[in-house]
Design an enzyme around this catalytic site. Structure first.
Site, PDB file in Angstrom:
ATOM      1  N   LYS A  92      -3.564   7.502  -7.177  1.00 30.47           N
ATOM      2  CA  LYS A  92      -2.666   8.191  -8.118  1.00 30.47           C
ATOM      3  C   LYS A  92      -1.289   8.467  -7.516  1.00 30.47           C
ATOM      4  CE  LYS A  92      -5.724   8.838 -11.513  1.00 30.47           C
ATOM      5  NZ  LYS A  92      -5.565   8.323 -12.873  1.00 30.47           N
ATOM      6  N   GLU A 114      -0.188  15.758 -16.918  1.00 32.06           N
ATOM      7  CA  GLU A 114      -1.508  16.191 -17.376  1.00 32.06           C
ATOM      8  C   GLU A 114      -2.503  15.829 -16.290  1.00 32.06           C
ATOM      9  OE1 GLU A 114      -0.356  13.216 -17.918  1.00 32.06           O
ATOM     10  OE2 GLU A 114      -2.124  12.049 -17.316  1.00 32.06           O
ATOM     11  N   SER A 380     -10.973   3.311  -5.307  1.00 34.08           N
ATOM     12  CA  SER A 380      -9.828   4.059  -5.846  1.00 34.08           C
ATOM     13  C   SER A 380      -9.628   5.436  -5.255  1.00 34.08           C
ATOM     14  CB  SER A 380      -9.947   4.164  -7.369  1.00 34.08           C
ATOM     15  OG  SER A 380     -11.153   4.812  -7.726  1.00 34.08           O
TER      16      SER A 380
HETATM   17  C1  LIG Z   1     -10.425   8.271  -7.628  1.00 41.48           C
HETATM   18  C2  LIG Z   1     -10.110   7.922  -9.043  1.00 41.48           C
HETATM   19  N1  LIG Z   1     -10.428   6.705  -9.504  1.00 41.48           N
HETATM   20  C3  LIG Z   1     -10.175   6.362 -10.781  1.00 41.48           C
HETATM   21  C4  LIG Z   1      -9.617   7.241 -11.678  1.00 41.48           C
HETATM   22  C5  LIG Z   1      -9.430   6.791 -13.087  1.00 41.48           C
HETATM   23  O1  LIG Z   1      -8.109   6.624 -13.472  1.00 41.48           O
HETATM   24  P1  LIG Z   1      -7.492   5.157 -13.690  1.00 41.48           P
HETATM   25  O2  LIG Z   1      -8.409   4.440 -14.594  1.00 41.48           O
HETATM   26  O3  LIG Z   1      -6.159   5.426 -14.293  1.00 41.48           O
HETATM   27  O4  LIG Z   1      -7.407   4.513 -12.375  1.00 41.48           O
HETATM   28  C6  LIG Z   1      -9.262   8.531 -11.238  1.00 41.48           C
HETATM   29  C7  LIG Z   1      -8.652   9.508 -12.171  1.00 41.48           C
HETATM   30  O5  LIG Z   1      -8.527  10.677 -11.921  1.00 41.48           O
HETATM   31  C8  LIG Z   1      -9.512   8.873  -9.889  1.00 41.48           C
HETATM   32  O6  LIG Z   1      -9.210  10.102  -9.426  1.00 41.48           O
END
Ligand SMILES: Cc1ncc(COP(=O)(O)O)c(C=O)c1O
Lengths: 396, 267
Positions: A92, A114, A380
């Protein structure tokens, strides 16, 4: 499939999905952003500042790690793109810093955002602390109760956390509240949306800030594998920003299979799910035409997932297009499957992942690999924020 | 049949704006609030009261342009079981209840999910004169919606704000809408009204543009002085949140009568 050419058009559409369905009140802000974002991003001094911060502050490039035991288990070469090692613990921050730099160049002094789980809120609060911007983060009242540690992190960083008490008091309502606040404060404020959702140009802009993920993957694979493209890229999808970043440079390379993983919650047909592509239909959510979960009557329904970051009733228009055009394969993973995969990665590789990421990991079970195939899984985020969820799950 | 309906509608809207001396008032209410089946009662009361145009809100789960009052009435209406099918059923005798112009206000998703053509057709069938969809941008209107609005004789109402450019206002004026909805300031519905110099300048600026489409001012209008002020410069005022706050579920008719009398009476 003919020659692929996946990109946003000048009206902000990917095929039939996208656009800017916004009240006239937001028109000047969105117009300003639309006319400026590509120019600003292309400026050499912007690029220089952005890249320097990604390197020295965020800690990029994040490693591309060949997970040997995971590879053995699944019979393919599985690389983990370590976004969990980025500052604040998830991808993020790439977008938060990019947009905060852009906001400064637009002359904005105040930032709103948000957040659901709090990851995007923490990333935005961090970018604002770093760059000296005021920061207000809207968060559903329910999520404030569920995600205390991140609420306090944002406050420590100097942000104000404002409870969203409308509607269902979760992420979708926090997004509504942020947009309403922007309507009421149009002049000095920039809204940093946390995923590839919202009215054009947000989905494209956030994708561009996250595209650093696949840019690095290409280089790192070249060094480690002698080729810059894998056979698969796997990522979880809440709104879709980490997936958009990991897919970006491979969107038009049809040899690369893109796998997007959504949260099935208690099961796709349980009535408690966040599997938008399985259960949703076309409509307008938060300013773009996309797939969303809604009633027969067009009321947006409340999703469910164990992972707050995937607990969103829509997906970004790029992903709606990847689904409709079958460019990406969509997989669905339940709470339990995700938690098992989280524990498995912890034991096998010594990495405690975010529960969101656990969904991508669990989807490896659904894929049939040929021996020697190369898989990049976008890790992620890290699991620190999810300790309570791990404890509640208990099975480790 | 179709042409007769079209003529009726033209007359309904034109009649309202003919008398330039009278202060004009549009009242907004959320369908399904305070109770699911109050729609026709409220319509009757508004028909009897000194109200010029009626705006019926379709409750939506995510009303982006609305402030707390309309968010709350929408949530309550949805909890009461209101939906679009029910609304159209409640409106099936609309034209035996009132001959005043009636607009439906909702969000794009309501219409898209119902099916744009089916929605427009149903509107014409029950005698609705036009639609107000605050999150429908002009370019999408022209591409996706306009053909159906025209086919089913519906007027569209565009919103403008103090920040809308003159060029854009001129384009909107050319769309042959029912009226132009002038949002009083850069804010969501239900805020407060102040006679600020900026606000006066906005009213004056729009007046001096001599637009062909009538204009009505809404968002935050709650009393006679605001009603009277905007009528000096434009073709009328739109009142929503203040009206909803004054609805008395125990005695709907008299609370509506009282509210309209109050807002029409100089203090
Ligand atoms: C570690 C992590 N992975 C994935 C996501 C999902 O968001 P996005 O689909 O935008 O990557 C989030 C959202 O808070 C997150 O914190």
């Amino acid at each position: 499939m003919g020659k692929l050419d996946i990109k946003v058009d000048e009206n902000g559409y990917y095929g039939e999905f996208g656009g800017a369905y916004i009240p006239e009140l937001l028109h000047p802000n969105i117009e300003e952003l639309k006319s400026q974002y590509l120019k600003i991003i292309a400026q050499p001094d912007f690029q220089e500042e952005f890249k320097a911060l990604l390197k020295d502050y965020v800690g990029r490039p994040t490693p591309l790690y060949l997970a040997k035991k995971l590879s053995e288990k699944y019979g393919a070469k599985i690389y983990l793109k370590r976004e969990d090692l980025a500052h604040t613990g998830a991808h993020k921050i790439n977008n938060a810093i990019g947009q905060a730099l852009l906001a400064k160049r637009l002359g904005k002094k105040k930032i709103i955002a948000e957040t659901g789980a709090g990851q995007h809120g923490v990333a935005t609060a961090t970018a604002c602390a770093l760059l000296g911007l005021d920061c207000v983060v809207f968060m559903g009242e329910k999520d404030i109760d569920r995600q205390r540690p991140n609420v306090e992190r944002m406050r420590i960083l100097g942000a104000e956390v404002r409870p969203a008490s409308s509607g269902s008091k979760t992420l979708k309502d926090a997004t509504n509240e942020a947009m309403r606040h922007w309507i009421n404060n149009p002049n000095d404020t920039h809204y940093i949306i946390g995923s590839v959702v919202g009215p054009h140009p947000y989905p494209d802009m956030v994708t561009k800030f996250q595209a650093v993920i696949s840019e690095e993957i290409m280089q790192q694979l070249q060094e480690q594998e002698g080729k810059n493209a894998p056979d698969y890229v796997v990522a979880c999808v809440g709104g879709g920003s980490n997936a958009a970043g990991a897919f970006y440079h491979y969107l038009n390379n049809e040899k690369v299979k893109l796998v997007a993983v959504e949260a099935a919650g208690h099961g796709i047909d349980s009535g408690e799910t966040a599997a938008t592509t399985a259960k949703g239909s076309s409509g307008v959510l938060h300013g773009s035409k996309t797939l969303l979960m809604q009633s027969e009557d067009g009321q947006v329904t409340e999703p469910y997932s164990i992972s707050a970051g995937l607990d969103y009733p829509g997906i970004g228009p790029l992903h709606a297009y990847l689904y409709a055009s079958k460019r990406a394969q969509f997989e669905y993973v339940t709470d339990d499957e995700a938690m098992q995969a989280c524990v498995e990665l912890s034991k096998l590789e010594g990495i405690i992942p975010a529960v969101e990421t656990g969904h991508a990991l669990a989807a490896l079970n659904n894929l049939k690999f040929e021996k020697g195939e190369v898989v990049v899984l976008n890790l992620s985020g890290r699991g620190d924020k999810d300790l309570q969820t791990y404890i509640n799950y208990g099975n480790y | 049949m179709e042409t007769i309906n079209m003529a009726d509608m033209q007359n309904r809207i034109e009649n309202v704006f003919q008398d330039k001396n009278k202060e004009k008032l549009t009242i907004y209410f959320t369908a399904g609030y305070p109770r699911l089946n109050d729609t026709t009662t409220i319509l009757q009361a508004l028909d009897e009261a000194d109200v010029d145009i009626i705006e019926i809100g379709i409750p939506y789960s995510d009303p982006l342009a609305d402030g707390p009052t309309i968010q709350e009435t929408s949530m309550k209406a949805l909890a009461n079981g209101m939906n679009i099918q029910k609304l159209f059923e409640q409106l099936k005798d609309l034209r035996t209840i009132t001959q005043k112009p009636v607009f439906l206000m909702g969000y794009c998703n309501n219409v898209l999910k119902y099916g744009t053509e089916a929605f427009c057709q149903k509107c014409e069938e029950v005698g609705v004169d036009g639609l107000i969809l605050p999150d429908m941008p002009m370019n999408e209107y022209q591409i996706q919606f306009k053909p159906y609005f025209e086919k089913y004789n519906l007027k569209n109402v565009f919103l403008i704000t103090p920040k809308t450019s003159e060029e854009r206002i001129r384009t909107i004026d050319d769309q042959n809408g029912g009226f132009i909805y002038m949002v009083s300031s850069s804010a969501t519905t239900g805020g407060s009204w102040e006679d600020s110099p900026e606000r006066l300048a906005y009213l004056q600026r729009i007046k001096s543009m001599n637009l062909t489409t009538p204009q009505m001012v809404g968002f935050g209008i709650a009393d006679y002085s605001a009603l009277q002020l905007v009528n000096q410069y434009t073709d009328g005022a739109i009142v929503g949140s203040a009206f909803l706050r004054n609805l008395n579920p125990e005695n709907l008719q008299s609370s509506i009568k009282q509210f309209v009398e109050n807002i029409r009476t100089p203090k």
